[in-house]
Design a protein around this motif. Structure first.
Motif, mmCIF file in Angstrom:
data_model
loop_
_atom_site.group_PDB
_atom_site.id
_atom_site.type_symbol
_atom_site.label_atom_id
_atom_site.label_comp_id
_atom_site.label_asym_id
_atom_site.label_seq_id
_atom_site.Cartn_x
_atom_site.Cartn_y
_atom_site.Cartn_z
ATOM 1 N N ALA A 137 0.817 -1.220 0.000
ATOM 2 C CA ALA A 137 0.000 0.000 0.000
ATOM 3 C C ALA A 137 0.852 1.273 0.000
ATOM 4 C CB ALA A 137 -0.988 -0.010 1.170
ATOM 5 N N PRO A 138 1.804 1.432 0.917
ATOM 6 C CA PRO A 138 2.633 2.644 0.869
ATOM 7 C C PRO A 138 3.436 2.783 -0.422
ATOM 8 C CG PRO A 138 2.911 1.535 2.983
ATOM 9 C CD PRO A 138 2.105 0.630 2.105
ATOM 10 N N GLU A 139 3.882 1.655 -0.972
ATOM 11 C CA GLU A 139 4.640 1.712 -2.225
ATOM 12 C C GLU A 139 3.763 2.221 -3.375
ATOM 13 O OE1 GLU A 139 7.886 1.305 -2.807
ATOM 14 O OE2 GLU A 139 8.276 0.868 -0.700
ATOM 15 N N LEU A 140 2.512 1.749 -3.439
ATOM 16 C CA LEU A 140 1.590 2.219 -4.487
ATOM 17 C C LEU A 140 1.294 3.703 -4.320
ATOM 18 C CD1 LEU A 140 -0.932 -0.754 -4.644
ATOM 19 C CD2 LEU A 140 0.785 -0.127 -6.353
ATOM 20 N N ILE A 141 1.024 4.105 -3.088
ATOM 21 C CA ILE A 141 0.719 5.513 -2.821
ATOM 22 C C ILE A 141 1.920 6.389 -3.146
ATOM 23 C CG2 ILE A 141 0.165 7.175 -0.998
ATOM 24 C CD1 ILE A 141 -1.513 4.843 0.291
ATOM 25 N N ASP A 142 3.117 5.963 -2.750
ATOM 26 C CA ASP A 142 4.326 6.735 -3.057
ATOM 27 C C ASP A 142 4.555 6.843 -4.564
ATOM 28 O OD1 ASP A 142 4.776 7.098 -0.353
ATOM 29 O OD2 ASP A 142 6.396 5.605 -0.230
ATOM 30 N N THR A 143 4.317 5.752 -5.287
ATOM 31 C CA THR A 143 4.479 5.786 -6.744
ATOM 32 C C THR A 143 3.481 6.745 -7.365
ATOM 33 O OG1 THR A 143 5.306 3.508 -6.755
ATOM 34 C CG2 THR A 143 4.519 4.399 -8.860
ATOM 35 N N ALA A 144 2.243 6.715 -6.892
ATOM 36 C CA ALA A 144 1.228 7.651 -7.399
ATOM 37 C C ALA A 144 1.642 9.089 -7.116
ATOM 38 C CB ALA A 144 -0.132 7.341 -6.776
ATOM 39 N N ALA A 196 -0.149 10.952 -10.209
ATOM 40 C CA ALA A 196 -1.196 10.188 -10.895
ATOM 41 C C ALA A 196 -2.586 10.723 -10.558
ATOM 42 C CB ALA A 196 -1.102 8.718 -10.504
ATOM 43 N N GLU A 197 -3.473 10.613 -11.521
ATOM 44 C CA GLU A 197 -4.851 11.014 -11.316
ATOM 45 C C GLU A 197 -5.635 9.984 -10.505
ATOM 46 O OE1 GLU A 197 -3.383 13.742 -14.097
ATOM 47 O OE2 GLU A 197 -3.245 11.567 -14.211
ATOM 48 N N MET A 198 -5.172 8.734 -10.526
ATOM 49 C CA MET A 198 -5.927 7.659 -9.890
ATOM 50 C C MET A 198 -4.993 6.502 -9.551
ATOM 51 S SD MET A 198 -9.093 5.488 -11.586
ATOM 52 C CE MET A 198 -10.124 6.938 -11.743
ATOM 53 N N ILE A 199 -5.409 5.719 -8.555
ATOM 54 C CA ILE A 199 -4.741 4.454 -8.228
ATOM 55 C C ILE A 199 -5.757 3.344 -8.480
ATOM 56 C CG2 ILE A 199 -3.649 3.059 -6.431
ATOM 57 C CD1 ILE A 199 -2.925 5.702 -5.002
ATOM 58 N N ALA A 200 -5.322 2.269 -9.094
ATOM 59 C CA ALA A 200 -6.204 1.118 -9.326
ATOM 60 C C ALA A 200 -5.619 -0.101 -8.625
ATOM 61 C CB ALA A 200 -6.352 0.849 -10.823
ATOM 62 N N VAL A 201 -6.487 -0.844 -7.970
ATOM 63 C CA VAL A 201 -6.077 -2.074 -7.292
ATOM 64 C C VAL A 201 -7.095 -3.159 -7.585
ATOM 65 C CG1 VAL A 201 -4.777 -0.960 -5.424
ATOM 66 C CG2 VAL A 201 -7.225 -1.355 -5.157
ATOM 67 N N THR A 223 -4.746 7.541 0.878
ATOM 68 C CA THR A 223 -4.529 8.516 -0.199
ATOM 69 C C THR A 223 -5.746 9.415 -0.365
ATOM 70 O OG1 THR A 223 -3.862 8.778 -2.514
ATOM 71 C CG2 THR A 223 -5.423 6.995 -2.035
ATOM 72 N N ASP A 224 -5.495 10.585 -0.912
ATOM 73 C CA ASP A 224 -6.585 11.495 -1.267
ATOM 74 C C ASP A 224 -6.979 11.324 -2.733
ATOM 75 O OD1 ASP A 224 -6.676 12.621 1.277
ATOM 76 O OD2 ASP A 224 -5.176 14.141 0.779
ATOM 77 N N ARG A 225 -6.240 10.495 -3.451
ATOM 78 C CA ARG A 225 -6.532 10.273 -4.871
ATOM 79 C C ARG A 225 -7.716 9.317 -5.017
ATOM 80 N NH1 ARG A 225 -2.062 12.258 -7.304
ATOM 81 N NH2 ARG A 225 -0.197 12.296 -6.019
ATOM 82 N N PRO A 226 -8.441 9.401 -6.128
ATOM 83 C CA PRO A 226 -9.483 8.405 -6.387
ATOM 84 C C PRO A 226 -8.853 7.018 -6.519
ATOM 85 C CG PRO A 226 -9.659 10.251 -7.928
ATOM 86 C CD PRO A 226 -8.373 10.423 -7.176
#
Length: 131
Positions: A78-85, A90-95, A119-122
């Motif tokens: 989770a932190p790795e995805l958020i950091d990458t975004a 990025a406009e969005m994160i998808a999981v 995250t605050d991202r969609p």
């Protein structure tokens, strides 16, 4: 060009569901997807391109005209995805979510839940369960 960061794991069905969910977003012809695979452990120093689920997701996305970049990292997903975004703005994160009991979530955790709450991202949550 819009950027979406998508987290992949080793499950090919979830990777397929993730890619198929992303291509339903309007305007995929102007979309860049950054597929991120977070290795729990990587003693053989594997490359992200060696992961079958990542290759399958990339294939589906590219077949729909989505520009794809691959990133491999190690750590807590989770932190790795958020950091990458954050790094790519990025406009969005998808999981790709999975069904777990409340006990399973408490014991094993939930990357999806951690991403949504962290995250605050969609966040687009795709599920392979209905297939």
């Amino acid at each position: 060009m819009a950027t979406i960061v998508a987290g992949t794991d080793a499950d090919t069905n979830r990777a397929r569901a993730l890619a198929e969910g992303i291509v339903t977003i309007p305007g995929t012809d102007d979309l860049e997807a950054i597929l991120v695979h977070v290795f729990d452990e990587n003693p053989d120093d594997a490359d992200v391109e060696q992961v079958a689920s990542v290759r399958r997701a990339r294939e589906i996305l590219e077949d729909h005209g989505v520009e794809v970049t691959l990133e491999g990292t190690s750590g807590d997903a989770a932190p790795e995805l958020i950091d990458t975004a954050d790094d790519h703005d990025a406009e969005m994160i998808a999981v790709a979510g999975r069904k777990r009991s409340p006990t399973g979530k408490a014991i094993f955790g939930s990357v999806t839940q951690d991403v949504v709450l962290g995250t605050d991202r969609p966040v687009l949550v795709c599920s392979a369960e209905r297939r």
